[in-house]
Design a protein around this motif. Structure first.
Motif, PDB file in Angstrom:
ATOM      1  N   GLN A   1       0.836  -1.198   0.000  1.00 13.35           N
ATOM      2  CA  GLN A   1       0.000   0.000   0.000  1.00 13.35           C
ATOM      3  C   GLN A   1       0.876   1.255   0.000  1.00 13.35           C
ATOM      4  N   ALA A   2       1.935   1.234   0.793  1.00 11.10           N
ATOM      5  CA  ALA A   2       2.835   2.395   0.854  1.00 11.10           C
ATOM      6  C   ALA A   2       3.499   2.648  -0.495  1.00 11.10           C
ATOM      7  N   GLN A   3       3.880   1.589  -1.193  1.00  5.65           N
ATOM      8  CA  GLN A   3       4.497   1.746  -2.511  1.00  5.65           C
ATOM      9  C   GLN A   3       3.501   2.298  -3.523  1.00  5.65           C
ATOM     10  N   ARG A   4       2.263   1.799  -3.478  1.00  2.00           N
ATOM     11  CA  ARG A   4       1.240   2.323  -4.391  1.00  2.00           C
ATOM     12  C   ARG A   4       0.952   3.791  -4.087  1.00  2.00           C
ATOM     13  N   ARG A   5       0.893   4.116  -2.811  1.00  2.56           N
ATOM     14  CA  ARG A   5       0.644   5.507  -2.405  1.00  2.56           C
ATOM     15  C   ARG A   5       1.767   6.408  -2.924  1.00  2.56           C
ATOM     16  N   ALA A   6       3.008   5.981  -2.704  1.00  3.36           N
ATOM     17  CA  ALA A   6       4.156   6.780  -3.147  1.00  3.36           C
ATOM     18  C   ALA A   6       4.168   6.923  -4.668  1.00  3.36           C
ATOM     19  N   ALA A   7       3.816   5.862  -5.384  1.00  6.16           N
ATOM     20  CA  ALA A   7       3.797   5.924  -6.847  1.00  6.16           C
ATOM     21  C   ALA A   7       2.720   6.884  -7.338  1.00  6.16           C
ATOM     22  N   THR A   8       1.558   6.860  -6.717  1.00  3.74           N
ATOM     23  CA  THR A   8       0.478   7.777  -7.109  1.00  3.74           C
ATOM     24  C   THR A   8       0.878   9.220  -6.822  1.00  3.74           C
ATOM     25  N   GLN A   9       1.451   9.458  -5.651  1.00  7.29           N
ATOM     26  CA  GLN A   9       1.884  10.819  -5.310  1.00  7.29           C
ATOM     27  C   GLN A   9       2.947  11.309  -6.278  1.00  7.29           C
ATOM     28  N   ALA A  10       3.910  10.460  -6.590  1.00  6.87           N
ATOM     29  CA  ALA A  10       4.974  10.854  -7.524  1.00  6.87           C
ATOM     30  C   ALA A  10       4.407  11.148  -8.906  1.00  6.87           C
ATOM     31  N   ALA A  11       3.466  10.339  -9.351  1.00  5.97           N
ATOM     32  CA  ALA A  11       2.846  10.583 -10.660  1.00  5.97           C
ATOM     33  C   ALA A  11       2.100  11.904 -10.670  1.00  5.97           C
ATOM     34  N   LEU A  12       1.346  12.170  -9.618  1.00  6.77           N
ATOM     35  CA  LEU A  12       0.606  13.433  -9.541  1.00  6.77           C
ATOM     36  C   LEU A  12       1.553  14.631  -9.488  1.00  6.77           C
ATOM     37  N   ILE A  13       2.595  14.533  -8.695  1.00  4.75           N
ATOM     38  CA  ILE A  13       3.558  15.640  -8.596  1.00  4.75           C
ATOM     39  C   ILE A  13       4.236  15.869  -9.946  1.00  4.75           C
ATOM     40  N   GLY A  14       4.643  14.800 -10.625  1.00  2.00           N
ATOM     41  CA  GLY A  14       5.318  14.946 -11.915  1.00  2.00           C
ATOM     42  C   GLY A  14       4.423  15.574 -12.973  1.00  2.00           C
ATOM     43  N   VAL A  15       3.201  15.102 -13.071  1.00  2.00           N
ATOM     44  CA  VAL A  15       2.258  15.645 -14.058  1.00  2.00           C
ATOM     45  C   VAL A  15       1.912  17.092 -13.708  1.00  2.00           C
ATOM     46  N   ALA A  16       1.629  17.335 -12.427  1.00  2.00           N
ATOM     47  CA  ALA A  16       1.269  18.689 -12.009  1.00  2.00           C
ATOM     48  C   ALA A  16       2.426  19.659 -12.242  1.00  2.00           C
ATOM     49  N   ARG A  17       3.641  19.212 -11.984  1.00  2.00           N
ATOM     50  CA  ARG A  17       4.806  20.080 -12.201  1.00  2.00           C
ATOM     51  C   ARG A  17       4.870  20.526 -13.658  1.00  2.00           C
ATOM     52  N   ASP A  18       4.679  19.578 -14.556  1.00  2.00           N
ATOM     53  CA  ASP A  18       4.717  19.894 -15.980  1.00  2.00           C
ATOM     54  C   ASP A  18       3.600  20.881 -16.354  1.00  2.00           C
ATOM     55  N   LEU A  19       2.410  20.633 -15.877  1.00  2.00           N
ATOM     56  CA  LEU A  19       1.277  21.512 -16.202  1.00  2.00           C
ATOM     57  C   LEU A  19       1.426  22.894 -15.570  1.00  2.00           C
ATOM     58  N   PHE A  20       1.840  22.947 -14.306  1.00  2.00           N
ATOM     59  CA  PHE A  20       2.042  24.245 -13.649  1.00  2.00           C
ATOM     60  C   PHE A  20       3.159  25.032 -14.337  1.00  2.00           C
ATOM     61  N   ALA A  21       4.213  24.343 -14.769  1.00  2.00           N
ATOM     62  CA  ALA A  21       5.321  25.019 -15.448  1.00  2.00           C
ATOM     63  C   ALA A  21       4.861  25.637 -16.754  1.00  2.00           C
ATOM     64  N   ARG A  22       3.985  24.943 -17.478  1.00  2.00           N
ATOM     65  CA  ARG A  22       3.534  25.439 -18.779  1.00  2.00           C
ATOM     66  C   ARG A  22       2.395  26.452 -18.683  1.00  2.00           C
ATOM     67  N   HIS A  23       1.483  26.258 -17.744  1.00  2.00           N
ATOM     68  CA  HIS A  23       0.264  27.071 -17.721  1.00  2.00           C
ATOM     69  C   HIS A  23       0.081  27.907 -16.465  1.00  2.00           C
ATOM     70  N   GLY A  24       0.939  27.739 -15.470  1.00  2.00           N
ATOM     71  CA  GLY A  24       0.779  28.446 -14.218  1.00  2.00           C
ATOM     72  C   GLY A  24      -0.269  27.789 -13.339  1.00  2.00           C
ATOM     73  N   PHE A  25      -0.251  28.137 -12.059  1.00  2.00           N
ATOM     74  CA  PHE A  25      -1.187  27.548 -11.107  1.00  2.00           C
ATOM     75  C   PHE A  25      -2.636  27.819 -11.510  1.00  2.00           C
ATOM     76  N   ALA A  26      -2.937  29.063 -11.845  1.00  2.00           N
ATOM     77  CA  ALA A  26      -4.318  29.437 -12.170  1.00  2.00           C
ATOM     78  C   ALA A  26      -4.796  28.829 -13.483  1.00  2.00           C
ATOM     79  N   GLY A  27      -3.871  28.473 -14.361  1.00  2.00           N
ATOM     80  CA  GLY A  27      -4.248  27.971 -15.677  1.00  2.00           C
ATOM     81  C   GLY A  27      -4.493  26.472 -15.747  1.00  2.00           C
ATOM     82  N   VAL A  28      -4.431  25.798 -14.595  1.00  2.00           N
ATOM     83  CA  VAL A  28      -4.587  24.345 -14.568  1.00  2.00           C
ATOM     84  C   VAL A  28      -5.620  23.971 -13.509  1.00  2.00           C
ATOM     85  N   GLY A  29      -6.545  23.103 -13.864  1.00  2.00           N
ATOM     86  CA  GLY A  29      -7.540  22.629 -12.912  1.00  2.00           C
ATOM     87  C   GLY A  29      -7.205  21.244 -12.391  1.00  2.00           C
ATOM     88  N   ALA A  30      -7.747  20.917 -11.230  1.00  2.00           N
ATOM     89  CA  ALA A  30      -7.539  19.588 -10.648  1.00  2.00           C
ATOM     90  C   ALA A  30      -8.020  18.475 -11.579  1.00  2.00           C
TER      91      ALA A  30
END
Length: 195
Positions: free
Chosen positions: A9-38
């Motif tokens: 469970q801990a590994q799945r949790r860490a993998a999901t968090q890492a995936a979300l952080i990686g994708v969000a980082r890319d989107l925030f970098a390109r569009h800014g915080f306000a330009g990206v929705g959850a």
């Protein structure tokens, strides 16, 4: 043939968090915080929107994790340098900050979304900590309160320069100016020492 053991469970949790952080980082970098929705982040990461609320509470919590990861990356890059080479550290910091979107995340959206105090707290544990350590090594006679103030002031100068460079200004004049300031301080605090 050896069977793969199921992920914990801990590994799945860490993998999901890492995936979300990686994708969000890319989107925030390109569009800014306000330009990206959850929902957009969740879809790009291949998870439900509920995964964001489960792991990070909301989009702001996820953004906080992205900012922290970016700041830790910068701090780790500086910590990996050999001690005593302030000029090399300054040049390396600018190279690390050239990562597309990093200045936007750390220096524009970070303070706007998380507040200046939280960004200062994150920075104090990462990049500013490395700057402070380098200055302490270079200026051993400086009193702790003066060193803390100098670190804060120079950190602000580094940030302003990174923003200008992210806007397209050439880095060389900023590197030269900051190195000149630091060298001038070194000469002032430790007169008679070789340069």
């Amino acid at each position: 043939m050896q069977e793969k053991s199921p992920r914990t469970q801990a590994q799945r949790r860490a993998a999901t968090q890492a995936a979300l952080i990686g994708v969000a980082r890319d989107l925030f970098a390109r569009h800014g915080f306000a330009g990206v929705g959850a929902p957009e982040i969740a879809q790009a990461a291949g998870v439900t929107r509920g995964a964001i609320t489960h792991h990070f509470k909301d989009k702001t919590g996820l953004f906080h994790a992205v900012v922290t990861a970016e700041a830790e990356t910068v701090g780790a890059a500086l910590a990996a340098l050999p001690p005593g080479d302030m000029a090399g550290a300054v040049r390396h910091w600018f190279a690390v900050m050239e990562q597309p979107g990093r200045a936007r995340i750390l220096l524009i959206d970070g303070p706007a979304v998380l507040g200046a105090a939280e960004i200062a707290r994150i920075d104090a544990a990462t990049g500013a900590a490395e700057l402070g350590d380098g200055l302490a090594e270079m200026l051993p006679g400086m009193a702790a309160p003066d060193l803390a103030a100098l670190t804060e002031i120079l950190s602000a100068g580094f940030d302003r320069a990174a923003l200008r460079i992210a806007e397209g200004a050439p880095p060389a004049p900023y590197i030269t100016a900051l190195l000149g300031l630091i060298e001038g301080l070194r000469q002032q605090v430790r007169p008679g020492q070789p340069g």
